[in-house]
Scaffold this motif. Structure first.
Motif, mmCIF file in Angstrom:
data_model
loop_
_atom_site.group_PDB
_atom_site.id
_atom_site.type_symbol
_atom_site.label_atom_id
_atom_site.label_comp_id
_atom_site.label_asym_id
_atom_site.label_seq_id
_atom_site.Cartn_x
_atom_site.Cartn_y
_atom_site.Cartn_z
ATOM 1 N N SER A 130 -4.186 -12.347 6.074
ATOM 2 C CA SER A 130 -3.198 -11.271 5.929
ATOM 3 C C SER A 130 -2.246 -11.156 7.046
ATOM 4 O O SER A 130 -1.489 -10.268 7.198
ATOM 5 N N ASP A 167 -4.826 -12.822 0.398
ATOM 6 C CA ASP A 167 -4.871 -11.796 1.603
ATOM 7 C C ASP A 167 -6.338 -12.217 2.496
ATOM 8 O O ASP A 167 -6.770 -11.884 3.456
ATOM 9 N N ASN A 222 0.979 -13.916 -0.754
ATOM 10 C CA ASN A 222 0.249 -12.809 -0.118
ATOM 11 C C ASN A 222 0.827 -11.489 0.171
ATOM 12 O O ASN A 222 2.368 -11.411 0.206
#
Length: 592
Positions: free
Chosen positions: A193, A189, A210
């Motif tokens: 993100s 992340d 992620n």
């Protein structure tokens, strides 16, 4: 360890090929302009003009791997096959007309390397992804380095991200990271993100996602672990931390990469084949093809995208509707048999062992032995199906408990169907016990070992996975030869680069990254190691009449090395270079 005989590549291939075959027809493939990853050398005008003439190779050591004539001064090639081998004057007398002479300039010529286990399509996928491999094959030596590599890849690959909606990284190895752990969703992340990120462990049996990628595939704290896999959890014991094992990972990545289309698939095939050729391989493998993959490989061959022979092994638990196994190539492609997978990766600690891991992974107790990806009944059924239909079967079994299952299955199949020349193959057999070797010989199971593991993960096996005693016996090549077993050696690309020289060096020296010799009693001499890369894999493929030695009548498949491997010290084998790769008399790769 295995990459695409793990179900990862199969799941990916299945997702891609379903999309490919539903949306596209073959028309126009031959005109597609696809970029390879290595420089392709074609004949000069003079070479083209003499293409129908005989070609004489001389001027350097010729290592034939033929015990009847181990060396030669010259070779004569006509129509892609070897006509004569021996003293130059004798060879020249057998020319049928004008002769094109190739001066080796002191370099060594050997039979082309035959890959007994690898994954040519997934090597092409690796070429599309961010290179997260640790040294010496990359710079992914700690988590900040992985993050930096991913950020740099994003800058240069916006087209791939826009087209496929995912950031892809390949080859991280927790055993080689400074932090000695897997990257988590939080680590990824920090890179992005907003766009899904998936990074593939070097074994292909695990990976990390992620938060956006977890959302895309619908994994939450309430998602149960699938059979044969696991979503690793955070400190609360429930929230997925991004690391996915085995079946959990295969399902996730097939969803994330399912947008790859036909053009990407053909790009992957061409790039993978070219990369193999750069390491001297003239015959390669697609070791666990799912429905659609064999068709796409056949189309790539028909379009002229393949310079090497590709032997395809569809997954035995999937449909064989595309084509039946055959001993004959069509445009460099043939179906060799079927593939089964029993367990996972030793360095990922998912291989199925008879005794516990030396140091169990996080969250596992001291009795943890890994696990099987299928049931014993399934592998017995797979072998029975193959034997009943006369198919060769290759079986991934890393842990010794998995090897026990394979031995039981082949014994049952042989008892039911009688003896026959089936050449069943044990892929990897990393932790094969010495008491299992006589059983392999009795049942005519040919082991394809992975001694390159001693370099890449030998220290990790000794210190964490297996402990000193068991680690010293991985890939027991010398013990196999002492019993009279032949064996083959592989790289399992893209787990590692299809580096023929690294395979050769590791088989002879068993030197680890730290310089420690792991299991010196399992080292073999250089000639034996070369046979395991040429003649014996040709035997594995039922192709010894055409490949594996420099013998009159066989295909003119050669590799030219910078020096004669039989004339250098074992510790210097790693310095050898592949100068040129020749397939059926034509150069398909030259080093720059």
């Amino acid at each position: 360890m295995c990459f695409a005989c793990s179900p990862f590549a199969g799941a990916l291939a299945d997702a891609v090929s379903r999309r490919v075959l539903l949306k596209h027809a073959f028309a126009g493939v031959a005109s597609a302009g696809l970029a390879g990853v290595t420089r392709r050398f074609v004949c000069s005008p003079a070479e083209a003009a003499s293409e129908g003439a005989d070609t004489l190779f001389s001027g350097g050591p010729i290592v034939t791997i033929d015990d009847a004539r181990p060396t030669a001064e010259a070779i004569l090639v006509r129509g892609g096959r070897i006509v004569a081998v021996g003293a130059r004057a004798d060879v020249e007398r057998q020319a049928s007309g004008p002769v094109r002479t190739v001066d080796l300039q002191g370099k060594a010529l050997l039979p082309g390397f035959v890959d007994p286990h690898g994954h040519v399509v997934m090597v092409g996928l690796q070429a599309l992804a961010a290179n997260l491999l640790p040294a010496p094959d990359g710079a992914g030596n700690d988590i900040p380095a992985l993050q930096r590599i991913l950020r740099d890849w994003i800058v240069g690959n916006s087209r791939i991200i826009d087209r496929y909606g995912v950031i892809i990284g390949f080859g991280y190895d927790d055993s080689q990271l400074r932090e000695q752990r897997h990257p988590t969703r939080a680590d990824l992340d920090a890179v992005s993100s907003d766009v899904p990120i998936v990074i593939v462990h070097q074994s292909g049996h695990l990976g990390s996602l992620n938060g956006k990628a977890l959302d895309r595939v619908g994994v939450t704290r309430d998602t149960p672990d699938p059979p044969g896999g696991a979503f690793r959890r955070g400190a609360d014991g429930a929230t997925p931390n991004g690391v996915c094992e085995e079946a959990a990972f295969f399902t996730a990545i097939s969803t994330l990469l399912g947008r790859l289309d036909r053009q990407a698939y053909l790009d992957m095939i061409k790039a993978g084949a070219a990369f193999y050729a750069s390491f001297g391989y003239t015959t390669v493998q697609e070791g666990r093809a799912m429905p659609g993959s064999a068709t796409m490989l056949a189309q790539a061959g028909e379009a002229g995208l393949l310079d090497v022979d590709v032997v395809v092994y569809p997954d035995v638990f999937q449909s064989l509707k595309e084509a039946a196994p055959s001993r004959d190539y069509t445009h460099h492609v043939r179906i060799g048999g079927v593939k089964a997978t029993i367990d996972g990766s030793p360095q990922g600690k998912t291989a199925f062992l008879s005794q516990p891991y030396y140091k169990p992974p996080d969250g596992k107790g001291p009795d943890y032995r890994g696990y099987a990806a299928i049931t014993k009944e399934q592998i017995v059924g797979a072998v029975d199906l193959a034997f009943a239909n006369g198919w060769q079967i290759l079986t991934h079994a890393n842990g010794d408990a998995a090897v026990d299952w394979l031995i039981e299955a082949v014994a049952a199949g042989t008892a039911k169907h009688g003896p026959g020349d089936r050449r069943a193959v044990l892929d990897h057999g990393q932790t094969t016990r010495l008491d299992q070797l006589p059983k392999l010989k009795e049942l005519a199971i040919l082991p394809s070992f992975f001694p390159m593991h001693t370099y890449y993960w030998g220290d990790w096996h000794r210190d964490s996975v297996l402990g000193p005693e068991r680690a010293a016996r991985i890939s027991p090549c010398r013990s196999a030869r002492t019993l009279g077993l032949i064996f083959t050696t592989h790289h399992d690309a893209p787990v590692a680069n299809p580096d023929s020289i690294r395979v050769l060096s590791a088989t002879v020296t068993r030197v680890t990254r730290s310089g420690h010799v792991l299991g010196p009693e399992e080292r073999v001499d250089t000639l034996t190691a070369l046979k395991a890369m040429t003649l014996w894999p040709a035997i594995q493929y039922f192709e010894e009449a055409d490949k594996g030695t420099i013998t009159p009548g066989k295909l003119a498949d050669f590799v030219v090395l910078s020096e004669n491997p039989l004339a250098v010290k074992p510790e210097d084998l790693i310095t050898l270079k592949v100068v040129e790769t020749i397939k059926e008399g034509k150069s398909i790769h030259r080093s720059t």
